[in-house]
Write an enzyme that holds these catalytic residues in place. Structure first.
Site, PDB file in Angstrom:
ATOM      1  N   HIS B  30       0.772  -1.151   0.229  1.00  0.00           N
ATOM      2  CA  HIS B  30      -0.206   0.156  -0.127  1.00  0.00           C
ATOM      3  C   HIS B  30       1.342   1.276  -0.019  1.00  0.00           C
ATOM      4  O   HIS B  30       1.475   2.464   0.690  1.00  0.00           O
ATOM      5  CB  HIS B  30      -1.005  -0.346   1.369  1.00  0.00           C
ATOM      6  CG  HIS B  30      -2.007  -1.096   1.347  1.00  0.00           C
ATOM      7  ND1 HIS B  30      -1.511  -1.995   2.377  1.00  0.00           N
ATOM      8  CD2 HIS B  30      -2.966  -1.387   1.024  1.00  0.00           C
ATOM      9  CE1 HIS B  30      -2.084  -3.437   2.539  1.00  0.00           C
ATOM     10  NE2 HIS B  30      -3.140  -3.224   1.482  1.00  0.00           N
ATOM     11  N   GLY B 116      -2.416  -3.810  11.129  1.00  0.00           N
ATOM     12  CA  GLY B 116      -2.661  -4.412  10.415  1.00  0.00           C
ATOM     13  C   GLY B 116      -4.103  -5.080   9.694  1.00  0.00           C
ATOM     14  O   GLY B 116      -5.248  -4.063   9.255  1.00  0.00           O
ATOM     15  N   LEU B 118      -7.186  -4.549  10.434  1.00  0.00           N
ATOM     16  CA  LEU B 118      -7.805  -2.741  11.005  1.00  0.00           C
ATOM     17  C   LEU B 118      -8.714  -2.627  12.955  1.00  0.00           C
ATOM     18  O   LEU B 118      -9.430  -3.965  12.752  1.00  0.00           O
ATOM     19  CB  LEU B 118      -8.738  -2.360  10.043  1.00  0.00           C
ATOM     20  CG  LEU B 118      -8.605  -2.586   8.707  1.00  0.00           C
ATOM     21  CD1 LEU B 118      -9.419  -1.864   7.442  1.00  0.00           C
ATOM     22  CD2 LEU B 118      -6.768  -1.270   8.661  1.00  0.00           C
ATOM     23  N   ASP B 157      -9.527   5.253   7.376  1.00  0.00           N
ATOM     24  CA  ASP B 157     -10.816   4.831   7.810  1.00  0.00           C
ATOM     25  C   ASP B 157     -11.034   3.831   8.308  1.00  0.00           C
ATOM     26  O   ASP B 157     -12.189   3.748   9.235  1.00  0.00           O
ATOM     27  CB  ASP B 157     -11.117   5.197   6.678  1.00  0.00           C
ATOM     28  CG  ASP B 157     -10.851   7.110   5.586  1.00  0.00           C
ATOM     29  OD1 ASP B 157     -12.019   8.022   6.593  1.00  0.00           O
ATOM     30  OD2 ASP B 157      -9.983   7.008   5.119  1.00  0.00           O
ATOM     31  N   GLU B 417     -16.199  -6.659  24.587  1.00  0.00           N
ATOM     32  CA  GLU B 417     -15.037  -7.255  24.574  1.00  0.00           C
ATOM     33  C   GLU B 417     -13.786  -7.245  23.924  1.00  0.00           C
ATOM     34  O   GLU B 417     -13.154  -7.784  23.595  1.00  0.00           O
ATOM     35  CB  GLU B 417     -16.203  -8.418  24.208  1.00  0.00           C
ATOM     36  CG  GLU B 417     -17.195  -9.318  25.251  1.00  0.00           C
ATOM     37  CD  GLU B 417     -18.517  -8.466  25.209  1.00  0.00           C
ATOM     38  OE1 GLU B 417     -18.046  -7.836  23.865  1.00  0.00           O
ATOM     39  OE2 GLU B 417     -19.456  -8.901  25.731  1.00  0.00           O
ATOM     40  N   HIS B 467     -18.940 -19.195  32.382  1.00  0.00           N
ATOM     41  CA  HIS B 467     -19.544 -20.619  32.489  1.00  0.00           C
ATOM     42  C   HIS B 467     -19.714 -20.431  30.710  1.00  0.00           C
ATOM     43  O   HIS B 467     -19.956 -20.009  29.254  1.00  0.00           O
ATOM     44  CB  HIS B 467     -20.764 -18.956  32.100  1.00  0.00           C
ATOM     45  CG  HIS B 467     -21.518 -18.279  33.075  1.00  0.00           C
ATOM     46  ND1 HIS B 467     -20.023 -17.590  33.895  1.00  0.00           N
ATOM     47  CD2 HIS B 467     -21.939 -17.964  33.840  1.00  0.00           C
ATOM     48  CE1 HIS B 467     -21.272 -16.775  34.835  1.00  0.00           C
ATOM     49  NE2 HIS B 467     -22.445 -17.130  34.882  1.00  0.00           N
ATOM     50  N   HIS B 479     -25.962 -18.185  24.736  1.00  0.00           N
ATOM     51  CA  HIS B 479     -25.247 -18.431  25.806  1.00  0.00           C
ATOM     52  C   HIS B 479     -23.879 -19.705  25.903  1.00  0.00           C
ATOM     53  O   HIS B 479     -23.081 -19.117  26.838  1.00  0.00           O
ATOM     54  CB  HIS B 479     -25.341 -17.875  27.190  1.00  0.00           C
ATOM     55  CG  HIS B 479     -26.135 -16.339  27.281  1.00  0.00           C
ATOM     56  ND1 HIS B 479     -26.858 -15.676  25.730  1.00  0.00           N
ATOM     57  CD2 HIS B 479     -25.198 -15.006  27.832  1.00  0.00           C
ATOM     58  CE1 HIS B 479     -27.048 -14.585  26.336  1.00  0.00           C
ATOM     59  NE2 HIS B 479     -26.673 -14.184  27.373  1.00  0.00           N
TER      60      HIS B 479
END
Lengths: 678, 678
Positions: B30, B116, B118, B157, B417, B467, B479
């Site tokens: 890039h 890298g 993102l 971006d 998370e 859990h 869950h």
């Protein structure tokens, strides 16, 4: 219409007391949110929500998503007359009930999408709204607004902290989804306590930055009129989604209202009694629903039935005016695939040029797209790499951008993999659409939370997951997945395909599209793959088959998938020159192969000779399809193959030489590829 | 200082032409972003950045993160005199070079975190800034600002579209991290084209909503003075992180500048020549670095060496004034664990009461915390469920909130998370800190993108993942993870533990904390587990061991993990009454067991009798540790066990009865648990 009276108060109190009882009976769950959101649920259901509980699949129904999934939705479904009894409410959170801990699509009548894992429902709602915008743009005509429903989402602080919701909200603003109305239960409480400990951003300003309309209701506990006006304002805004910021008191009416004590634990018995007394309900009676509450909601159901009847009449007239569109729309609503769609799947001969399976996927999409309007695809900003955009497709964009139209079938998701997966679940849940989404296989992991819910919810979502191994080359270890495919293979009700050539790529689409209740991930190569002698759509569609057979008894079977199958074939050819008979089994999809009959599976992976697996990924799990025995003796000549091979368990010796960093994997893999190309 | 002259222009042009050459030579990469960000990189490096390239581990160095990871960082490292030669630049994106496709921590001198994928770097930067805030608050004293570095992040971006960055940005604003400065390359281009197609939100407003300072530079291509002033303003703002919105032209100087054609593909040869001519560089010379460029950057390096020398002197004086703090700080900087920390690990007898392994984890944390200041933990809004907060710990909070202090060791991550995982990578990368993070095992999947980078980057992060099975009960299928543990087990350089009791829980912490370059996930139960006869910290620390041995030859070995080990023991006891000899192997950690010597492994999983695996999760992968043979004969009596059992491959028959939806798994599992409790 907007006038609220004592009956409304009774209805709201019914929801609140039922929430306390449902969670109390289960002795588990979240009473606070449903108690706080009862007024909003009541106003929405009785004044705005178009639904026909006696036919929960009426296509133009409004969609409701409880992103902070809890008992509230079950209570509303029961009151509205869906197939959910008081006994079902009493079985809340019990095994195999219709009322599991969090709402599940395709399990309970009236549940559109599976929620509870936070943020998912919010993004599902964006998908549902996009589906309406798209199908409305494609099929509506003057005087025939056949598809014009709203999508309503209830959400909480937890959902709005999740990145998946941020991604989806940003895209929804860009897409100007005026049909999306999100009611945010701004109760300042999450499990750890006051949101002051971790969530102090200005949510209104954030949503304004996304291009949403934001409306506030300061007393969400009591101000039914205010809630009504906010929803009305949201419906009037046609070019922006709306966030209604509803200030509520969690567990309103409880002695511990407004604290996190009422978030995730049942109320105490005396608190439930006091709550009922406060609302003039019989304090000792559980699951009490006053007759006027039922009456109020049955009126909603009647209205819905009338709406559906009128809609059906309109659909009939549409059929006279637009027979072609009518035929297609009704086919899609019924969930039927276009007649003979399979015929467009390309078939290959070994003499056809080698191509990357991502390119083969593009060829399939390009071939299918003209006759398959159900396909609504996109990529997370990797269109040119994933090759997901079939020639001639138009972008799904708000017309005002000048970049496309809502009738367009190609979605620019931006770099938002998790939202993309969850939005696709919403698109699939809406009906009439088969969503496919593209990213690198490595970044399907960003969306793992949504992928597992596709599978649990039986949403047919197809992932075009390219650059699927160290074969992607120069991007390096950060982009080289080794653990992703086995992760996907371990998800029940998900088919993960790794096609080896053109016919196998067609086969993976064949099965993925026929599997109306199963999501699929197509794991595709960046690099070119030759078309293999012995492959066919029919054979590959069984998940695994003998690609190359030997005469008599083999010395070895190599079982492989995707880009390594051609390498295995070359190895067999080299070994043949040295006098070894090597069979090759291609196993593009474990879960589909596992479903074949025993006799067939025994014929593919037969006993009597060692089976060696070969895949440029983690070897975890291959032991199920490969034997022990003389693998090592082979390795003495072809040491390089140890990189990919799995030496299965023998006498407790569990050597697994490829269990190492992707970086270490890359060098010998390249060498092997070079070797195979010689 | 802020005056910029011709030398600065030459430096900027050097970066731009090097970027074109590096990517051109690799024929992959890039070029556009490094060309656009060259002015910012130059101003930051020469005017602000405190670093000593001859000792890239100097503890108080400023941290730099290139979240949109590309060649720019390699170029800057080379110019500044880190251990990265021009030849290394020429080997960009080649296998086993020091310059892989995207920067990797613990691989290339001077790279702090792996970027890298993102959004990760952005969140890592928040973690690095939190680490400084914490250690500064703990160890700095009047006149001893030993830890006062800044963290600078370059982002694009793509990163800002990712949810993980949104989560981290919201938390960073809440935490008032004045030491965090993010320079946003606002170039309006991502891979699919203009950001107008998918990313039209008001980024400035979004960051203001998070509580950040936002500063704009309109001509990022040329306005070095403006960039200088923006960074200076960011440094002056002590109670907010700053986003510098730098409007740049991607690929500035190229004929195709400002288009996505310059985003991910090398420039054409004639374009590179024209670029060099434009900057008065010799058009035919590649990798040309003018001597004044080297001179300018060597001055930075000299300044850094002086800064480190002064800092070392200050540290010495600190040692005289604060000997205890000095000893602790220097120990942490050196990466040594506290003397004798292992002694605090609890040891259990079978007579000790049954407890959930999440509770056992809390006991370990509570025991270790007083003598182990390196531990900096938190939870994603599940503190009371994960039991991650040791008694007496103070929240890590900005003092102005009144809720804690920066010296606090407990982090309230909110329901975030993915950011939590990526922030923990930043905390680990800073040094002197062992981060642990808590959520339900099911939601580790939300953070999968960060978890794989912990492993690749060798960041010691410990996940307290509670859990961990259908044993969580009422929350239901949404869950209940079944695929998560095998996913984690397939990640190279990650240890996934499923301890069966108290001693095994202590063992998992023992190994997790000793493994300074390996992340660990501790998969813990919600439900109570008995303390087992035969378990010990030492034995469990080998990853697998014989928990229960029989005399003579066994009929069967059951190999199991976590909450199912006690069930296996009960089964053995029942079978003994029927005359069968059943050995029990506990295998809490595959990867640690795999590293044991062959003889030991053969003694644990020995030949001669069938081995049955038992785990309340997907069976994928267990085939490596279990034999075929007479499993079925067992099943004829204990059909229920088929739910958990793995019937390994025999004669090509690959039956796997538990490959089904979590919902289906739950009912027989409960039944089995009831049976085992009888």
């Amino acid at each position: 219409m907007a006038q609220f009276d004592l009956t409304d108060a009774t209805c709201v109190a019914t929801i609140r007391t039922l929430a306390a009882d449902v969670v109390g009976k289960a002795n588990s769950g979240h009473p606070g949110a449903p108690m706080g959101m009862a007024p909003a649920a009541h106003v929405l259901a009785t004044r705005f929500f178009n639904t026909n509980p006696s036919n929960s699949k009426w296509f133009n129904r409004d969609r409701f998503v409880l992103s902070n999934g809890c008992a509230l939705q079950y209570i509303m479904l029961h009151l509205l007359g869906y197939k959910l009894s008081l006994d079902d409410l009493k079985a809340f959170r019990q095994i195999d009930s219709l009322t599991p801990g969090h709402p599940e699509a395709n399990h309970t009548d009236g549940i559109e999408v599976t929620t509870g894992p936070l943020g998912q429902g919010f993004a599902n709602g964006v998908g549902l709204a996009m589906a309406q915008a798209h199908l409305g743009a494609v099929y509506n005509r003057d005087n025939f607004d056949l598809i014009d429903n709203y999508t309503y989402v209830f959400t909480g602080d937890g959902c709005l902290m999740e990145g998946v919701a941020s991604e989806a909200a940003s895209l929804a603003g860009h897409l100007q989804l005026g049909n999306l109305i999100v009611i945010y239960d701004d109760n300042h409480i999450s499990i750890d306590g006051d949101t002051a400990i971790a969530f102090t951003e200005d949510v209104s300003q954030r949503f304004l930055s996304y291009g949403w309309q934001v409306v506030r209701v300061d007393d969400g506990d009591n101000d039914l009129e205010g809630i009504y006006n906010a929803i009305a304002a949201a419906r009037s805004e046609k070019s922006k989604p709306t966030l209604i910021r509803l200030r509520t008191t969690i567990g309103y009416g409880s002695k511990v209202q407004g604290t996190h004590g009422v978030h995730g634990s049942p109320l105490k018995a005396d608190d439930i009694q006091s709550l009922k007394s406060k609302f003039n309900f019989p304090p000792d009676q559980s699951f009490y629903v006053p007759s006027e509450t039922y009456a109020a909601y049955r009126a909603v159901a009647r209205r819905g039935a009338e709406l559906e009847a009128a809609w059906t009449t309109l659909l009939g007239k549409y059929g006279e005016a637009y027979p072609k569109e009518h035929a297609e729309l009704t086919r899609r609503i019924a969930g039927r695939l276009p007649e003979g769609w399979e015929k467009s799947l390309p078939v290959y001969k070994p003499s056809d040029p080698a191509q990357a399976s991502r390119k083969l996927s593009e060829i399939v999409l390009t071939a299918m797209t003209p006759k398959f309007p159900d396909l609504l695809g996109g990529s997370a900003d990797l269109t040119g790499s994933n090759l997901t955009k079939a020639k001639g497709t138009v972008d799904f964009q708000p017309p005002s951008t000048g970049l496309g139209a809502y009738s367009g079938t190609y979605i620019r998701y931006g770099v938002r993999e998790h939202a993309m997966g969850a939005i696709a679940n919403g698109l699939a849940a809406y009906g009439g659409i088969i969503p496919f989404v593209g990213t690198f296989l490595n970044f399907v992991s960003y969306a793992a939370g949504a992928v597992r819910l596709s599978a649990l919810s039986k949403h047919q979502v197809i992932w075009v997951a390219t650059h699927d191994s160290i074969g992607l080359g120069e991007d390096g270890p950060t982009h080289q997945p080794v653990e992703t495919v086995v992760h996907l293979r371990a998800i029940p009700n998900l088919d993960c395909w790794r096609p080896a050539d053109g016919n196998e790529t067609s086969a993976s689409y064949l099965v993925a599209i026929r599997s109306r209740e199963t999501p699929s991930v197509l794991s595709l190569s960046r690099q070119n793959l030759p078309n293999l002698e012995g492959s066919s759509i029919e054979r590959a569609a069984r998940g695994g088959y003998v690609l190359y057979e030997v005469e008599g008894k083999e010395d070895l079977t190599i079982v492989s998938s995707g880009s390594e199958v051609a390498i295995a074939l070359e190895a067999a050819s080299k070994l043949k020159q040295e006098g070894f008979k090597v069979r090759i089994v291609s196993l593009p999809c474990w879960s589909v192969f596992d479903k074949q009959d025993k006799e067939y599976k025994l014929s593919v992976l037969r006993s009597g000779a060692p089976i060696l697996s070969l895949e440029a990924l983690s070897t975890v799990g291959w032991q199920k399809y490969s034997h022990e025995a003389s693998v090592k003796y082979l390795l003495s000549w072809y040491m390089l193959m140890t990189v990919f091979s799995n030496t299965a368990c023998k006498d407790g010796e569990h050597q697994d030489p490829s269990r190492r960093c992707t970086r270490n994997l890359a060098l010998p893999a390249r060498t092997l590829l070079r070797w195979a190309r010689k």
